[in-house]
Design an enzyme around this catalytic site. Sequence first.
Site, short mmCIF file in Angstrom:
data_model
loop_
_atom_site.label_atom_id
_atom_site.label_comp_id
_atom_site.label_asym_id
_atom_site.label_seq_id
_atom_site.Cartn_x
_atom_site.Cartn_y
_atom_site.Cartn_z
N ASN A 54 -25.23 -9.18 -0.01
CA ASN A 54 -25.46 -8.28 1.13
C ASN A 54 -25.42 -6.85 0.60
O ASN A 54 -24.36 -6.31 0.33
CB ASN A 54 -24.36 -8.52 2.18
CG ASN A 54 -24.47 -7.56 3.35
OD1 ASN A 54 -25.43 -6.81 3.46
ND2 ASN A 54 -23.48 -7.59 4.22
N LYS B 222 -26.06 -4.20 2.09
CA LYS B 222 -25.65 -3.23 3.13
C LYS B 222 -26.58 -2.01 3.10
O LYS B 222 -27.76 -2.15 2.80
CB LYS B 222 -24.17 -2.87 2.96
CG LYS B 222 -23.28 -4.12 2.92
CD LYS B 222 -21.82 -3.83 3.03
CE LYS B 222 -21.03 -5.15 2.99
NZ LYS B 222 -19.60 -4.98 3.12
N HIS C 256 -21.81 -9.57 11.42
CA HIS C 256 -21.06 -9.00 10.30
C HIS C 256 -19.98 -8.06 10.83
O HIS C 256 -20.18 -7.39 11.84
CB HIS C 256 -22.00 -8.25 9.36
CG HIS C 256 -21.31 -7.90 8.08
ND1 HIS C 256 -20.49 -6.81 7.97
CD2 HIS C 256 -21.27 -8.53 6.88
CE1 HIS C 256 -19.98 -6.78 6.74
NE2 HIS C 256 -20.44 -7.80 6.07
N GLU D 45 -19.04 -5.25 10.03
CA GLU D 45 -19.43 -3.85 10.22
C GLU D 45 -20.27 -3.69 11.50
O GLU D 45 -20.22 -2.65 12.15
CB GLU D 45 -20.16 -3.35 8.97
CG GLU D 45 -19.17 -3.17 7.82
CD GLU D 45 -19.65 -3.63 6.47
OE1 GLU D 45 -20.86 -3.72 6.24
OE2 GLU D 45 -18.77 -3.92 5.62
N GLU E 25 -15.18 -13.77 6.61
CA GLU E 25 -14.97 -12.51 5.91
C GLU E 25 -13.82 -11.77 6.58
O GLU E 25 -14.03 -11.06 7.58
CB GLU E 25 -16.23 -11.65 5.99
CG GLU E 25 -17.45 -12.29 5.38
CD GLU E 25 -18.50 -11.26 5.01
OE1 GLU E 25 -18.71 -11.07 3.81
OE2 GLU E 25 -19.06 -10.61 5.90
N GLY F 96 -14.60 -4.71 1.09
CA GLY F 96 -14.72 -3.41 0.45
C GLY F 96 -13.40 -2.76 0.10
O GLY F 96 -13.35 -1.57 -0.21
N SER G 169 -14.46 -8.74 -1.10
CA SER G 169 -14.03 -8.36 -2.45
C SER G 169 -14.12 -9.51 -3.45
O SER G 169 -13.25 -9.66 -4.32
CB SER G 169 -12.62 -7.76 -2.42
OG SER G 169 -12.61 -6.56 -1.65
#
Length: 262
Positions: A11, A13, A99, A101, A171, A177, A217
């Site tokens: 991904n 992003k 996701h 985010e 996730e 991240g 991560s």
Amino acid sequence: MSDRKPIVGGNWKMNTNRAESAELARGVVDGLRDVTNVDVAVFPPYPYLLAVRAILRERSSSLRLGAQDVYHKPDGAYTGEVSTEMLRDCGVEIVLCGHSERRHVLGESDAVVNLKLRAIVDSGMEAVLCVGETLDERIAGHTDPVIQRQVRAGLADVTGDHVSSVTIAYEPVWAIGTGKTATPDDAQSVHANIRRLIAGMYGQDTAERMRIMYGGSVKPSNAAELFKAPDVDGGLIGGASLKVGEFVPIVRAAMAAARGQV
Ligand code: 13P
């Protein structure tokens, strides 16, 4: 890992520019030529989908083209949005939805995630339903109810036929991240719970076939341990997918896990 074919996604992003996305795609394709027992997908930003597709085609790659999001309406006055047909037209086969985010930065609700997931599978593409708890939810001991709610809501009104086009990505938000990774035991425990939930909703066979990826991560140094867990069927990779030298070894770790070599 089991006899399910693992899946590893990159991904990207909101990263790369036109030249970088092309270079990354070429590097990944060339680095993974011999990989056959892992499904690999890349999720570039929308503006680079066609360029990446051209690279995959010119190199006859089996890598799959993915999109990071979609809007559920078929067409119309939805400025800035992109439909499933537009994605299919660009060669996209697999699309992320929910996701963290999108949920936490862009404010998408479970209901919106469900609309998107249904639009994706109705259009004949595959969906990756992303779920995960925040740090506060984990500390409060709410991981399982949060994941259950997200899975149930994400799959609401999805039939047994269509659910075979869905992969789930666990996730944990606190691991995305941040450099913090769930331990293989933590990941295994949540993945096993998701599989039990799917068995309750769709039956044991569907649950056994469903692939559940881990994201947060993942790096070359921890991928092998994570992919060894019996219910972890690969990974959804963010930061490390932007570097050929990290993404390729992560896919190779999934390949080795699938062969029982770790
Ligand atoms: P990182 O690998 O950068 O933690 O991101 C994970 C992710 O969000 C993949 O979708």
